[in-house]
Enzyme design. Structure first.
Site, short mmCIF file in Angstrom:
data_model
loop_
_atom_site.label_atom_id
_atom_site.label_comp_id
_atom_site.label_asym_id
_atom_site.label_seq_id
_atom_site.Cartn_x
_atom_site.Cartn_y
_atom_site.Cartn_z
N CYS A 1 -17.19 7.93 -5.64
CA CYS A 1 -17.25 9.22 -4.94
C CYS A 1 -17.94 10.31 -5.75
CB CYS A 1 -15.86 9.69 -4.57
SG CYS A 1 -15.26 8.86 -3.11
N1 CO8 Z 1 -0.79 5.44 11.34
C1 CO8 Z 1 0.52 5.76 11.36
N2 CO8 Z 1 1.30 5.72 10.28
C2 CO8 Z 1 0.75 5.34 9.11
C3 CO8 Z 1 -0.63 4.98 9.01
C4 CO8 Z 1 -1.40 5.04 10.20
N3 CO8 Z 1 -2.71 4.73 10.22
N4 CO8 Z 1 -0.92 4.65 7.74
C5 CO8 Z 1 0.23 4.79 7.04
N5 CO8 Z 1 1.22 5.19 7.87
C6 CO8 Z 1 2.63 5.45 7.53
C7 CO8 Z 1 3.05 4.70 6.28
O1 CO8 Z 1 3.47 3.40 6.61
C8 CO8 Z 1 4.17 5.54 5.74
O2 CO8 Z 1 5.35 5.27 6.44
P1 CO8 Z 1 6.75 5.25 5.66
O3 CO8 Z 1 6.91 6.65 5.13
O4 CO8 Z 1 7.71 4.88 6.73
O5 CO8 Z 1 6.60 4.25 4.55
C9 CO8 Z 1 3.75 6.97 6.13
O6 CO8 Z 1 2.79 6.82 7.20
C10 CO8 Z 1 3.12 7.72 5.00
O7 CO8 Z 1 2.08 6.88 4.38
P2 CO8 Z 1 1.31 7.29 3.09
O8 CO8 Z 1 2.28 7.73 2.06
O9 CO8 Z 1 0.33 6.22 2.73
O10 CO8 Z 1 0.49 8.55 3.67
P3 CO8 Z 1 -0.19 9.71 2.89
O11 CO8 Z 1 0.40 10.98 3.34
O12 CO8 Z 1 -0.29 9.47 1.42
O13 CO8 Z 1 -1.69 9.67 3.47
C11 CO8 Z 1 -3.87 8.92 2.80
C12 CO8 Z 1 -2.47 8.53 3.30
C13 CO8 Z 1 -4.54 9.72 3.88
C14 CO8 Z 1 -4.65 7.67 2.51
C15 CO8 Z 1 -3.72 9.77 1.53
O14 CO8 Z 1 -2.84 9.16 0.62
C16 CO8 Z 1 -5.02 10.06 0.82
O15 CO8 Z 1 -6.03 10.39 1.40
N6 CO8 Z 1 -5.00 10.03 -0.51
C17 CO8 Z 1 -6.14 10.41 -1.33
C18 CO8 Z 1 -7.12 9.35 -1.29
C19 CO8 Z 1 -8.47 9.73 -1.83
O16 CO8 Z 1 -8.89 10.83 -2.00
N7 CO8 Z 1 -9.19 8.72 -2.08
C20 CO8 Z 1 -10.53 8.86 -2.47
C21 CO8 Z 1 -11.05 7.55 -2.28
S1 CO8 Z 1 -12.69 7.54 -1.88
C22 CO8 Z 1 -13.61 7.13 -3.28
O17 CO8 Z 1 -13.34 7.38 -4.40
C23 CO8 Z 1 -14.82 6.34 -3.03
C24 CO8 Z 1 -14.52 4.93 -3.14
C25 CO8 Z 1 -15.67 4.13 -2.72
C26 CO8 Z 1 -15.93 4.24 -1.25
C27 CO8 Z 1 -16.45 3.00 -0.71
C28 CO8 Z 1 -16.93 3.14 0.71
C29 CO8 Z 1 -16.09 2.43 1.69
#
Ligand code: CO8
Length: 377
Positions: free
Chosen positions: A156
């Protein structure tokens, strides 16, 4: 002392849009079919049922409302969950080069340059269509640029790291005018069967022209007054797709569809670990440059997750910021890996006045952080 400016930017946006509702409907059909197929095993507790995804969760957890993709066919087919992209002949232009060239043409025009003026092409993206010949060299040939070209990746943070690399070349005299392009063709790298990550990425390409201030003539030029690059090793954002996979002793077609062959992350851990690294780096950078945060007119932050950005902004400013101060594009584009902060910069800089300062900051896998302080000339 000689200084380097960003003298033009460009953006290529694919024509196909996928909304959260479309994506979720496909995922939920896939989940229902999977759960029906494995009903017995699920009832015996041998495997877990795949839970439904939801648009409300996606928007609340990430801020993403939709994304652009190069190829929509196949992604929403519950039987496939993968774009259908026929193989291109080696004499055909690559997808990445096509995306990059479209963005580059706009950047070149805005900088008031000709392709022949460019003697360094840097192509940086999180994923590459092939290891060699470098896509940058293909782009150089299509545009008719001179000099040399190469690819690089820092996930990223590729765009900010590539801008810094181009700066080094300009200041050392090994190049006179550089084109940095970021064709992020992310959609085929997404596991559309994984509820945690099926919504995260979109496709886009961005471009920047960099040159010494003394050669630049564009109306909107931004001097890069400081750059900070930092990396810390972490497996919390990872893909293990590589040329060794096909040599594994127990290789099967199914192996290519396993989780580690796609983008995968521990989102919560990323959140917790990366945030303090980001604001500590920016705090230190401002202190070093003796710039008060009040002097920063615009924050063009990485566009991965709205809650992450709100957190960084609150830490830096001690308050929330409007979209005029910290533009948001991830609602429309989703996470576009290294291109995100550059899309924001491209779309929201023309209104700044001479002397106004801003920060372009990317962060992500590696972990990696790249932060540029820029000042409008
Ligand atoms: N729908 C409904 N519920 C869901 C879903 C969904 N799709 N997904 C998860 N849940 C549920 C989970 O099961 C969990 O339930 P429970 O509490 O009962 O266990 C609840 O929702 C909460 O889940 P999370 O804790 O996982 O949710 P978050 O609030 O943490 O949100 C995110 C998830 C959006 C993924 C968040 O953690 C996030 O964005 N984090 C930062 C990530 C980030 O910035 N990453 C950068 C990566 S990109 C990068 O560096 C480039 C890499 C190379 C790219 C390659 C190209 C493809």
């Amino acid at each position: 002392m000689r200084s380097v400016v960003i003298s033009g930017t460009g953006l290529f946006t694919p024509t196909h849009i996928i909304t959260n509702d479309e994506l979720v409907a496909a995922f939920n059909s896939y989940a229902d079919a999977h759960n029906d197929r494995h009903k017995g095993a699920i009832e015996r507790g041998e495997i877990a049922a795949v839970p439904h995804s939801s648009s409300e969760f996606i928007e609340k957890a990430s801020g993403i409302k939709r994304r652009y993709v190069m190829v929509k066919d196949g992604i929403l087919d519950p039987e496939r969950m993968m774009p259908i992209i026929p193989r291109r002949d080696e004499n055909d232009q690559s997808f990445s080069a096509g995306m990059a060239v479209a963005a580059a043409k706009e950047a070149i025009e805005r900088a008031g340059k000709q392709p022949a003026d460019i003697d360094l092409v840097l192509c940086g993206a999180s994923t590459s269509e092939r290891p060699w010949p470098a896509v940058a060299v293909e782009i150089q040939a299509i545009l008719g640029c001179s000099g040399y070209a190469f690819d690089m990746t820092v996930a990223c943070s590729t765009a900010t790291f590539a801008i810094s690399t181009a700066m080094d070349a300009l200041l050392s005299g090994s190049a006179r005018c550089a084109l940095v392009v970021n064709p992020e063709f992310a959609s085929p790298q997404i596991n559309y069967r994984d509820r945690d990550s099926h919504f995260i990425f979109g496709d886009v390409a961005t471009a920047c022209i960099l040159e010494l201030e003394e050669t630049s003539t564009a109306t909107h030029r931004f001097r890069i007054t400081d750059r900070q690059l930092k990396t810390y090793f972490s497996n919390n954002i990872r893909t293990s797709v590589n040329f060794l996979t096909k040599a594994e002793p127990d290789i099967t077609l199914e192996r290519f569809f396993e989780r580690d062959q796609f983008f995968a992350q521990q989102g919560r851990k990323v959140f917790k670990e990366l945030l303090p690294l980001i604001y500590t780096l920016i705090d230190g950078q401002l202190q070093k440059e003796r710039i008060d945060i009040g002097e920063i007119k615009r924050l063009w932050l990485h566009q991965a997750n709205i809650n992450m950005n709100l957190f960084v902004i609150r830490h830096l400013l001690g308050r929330d910021a409007g979209t005029a101060e910290a533009p948001v594009v991830l609602d429309e584009y989703a996470n576009t890996a290294s291109a995100g902060s550059i899309i924001a910069f491209h779309k929201y800089h023309d209104d700044l006045a001479s002397g106004d300062k801003g920060i372009i900051c990317s962060f992500g896998a590696g972990y990696s952080i790249g932060s540029l302080i820029v000042e409008k000339v």
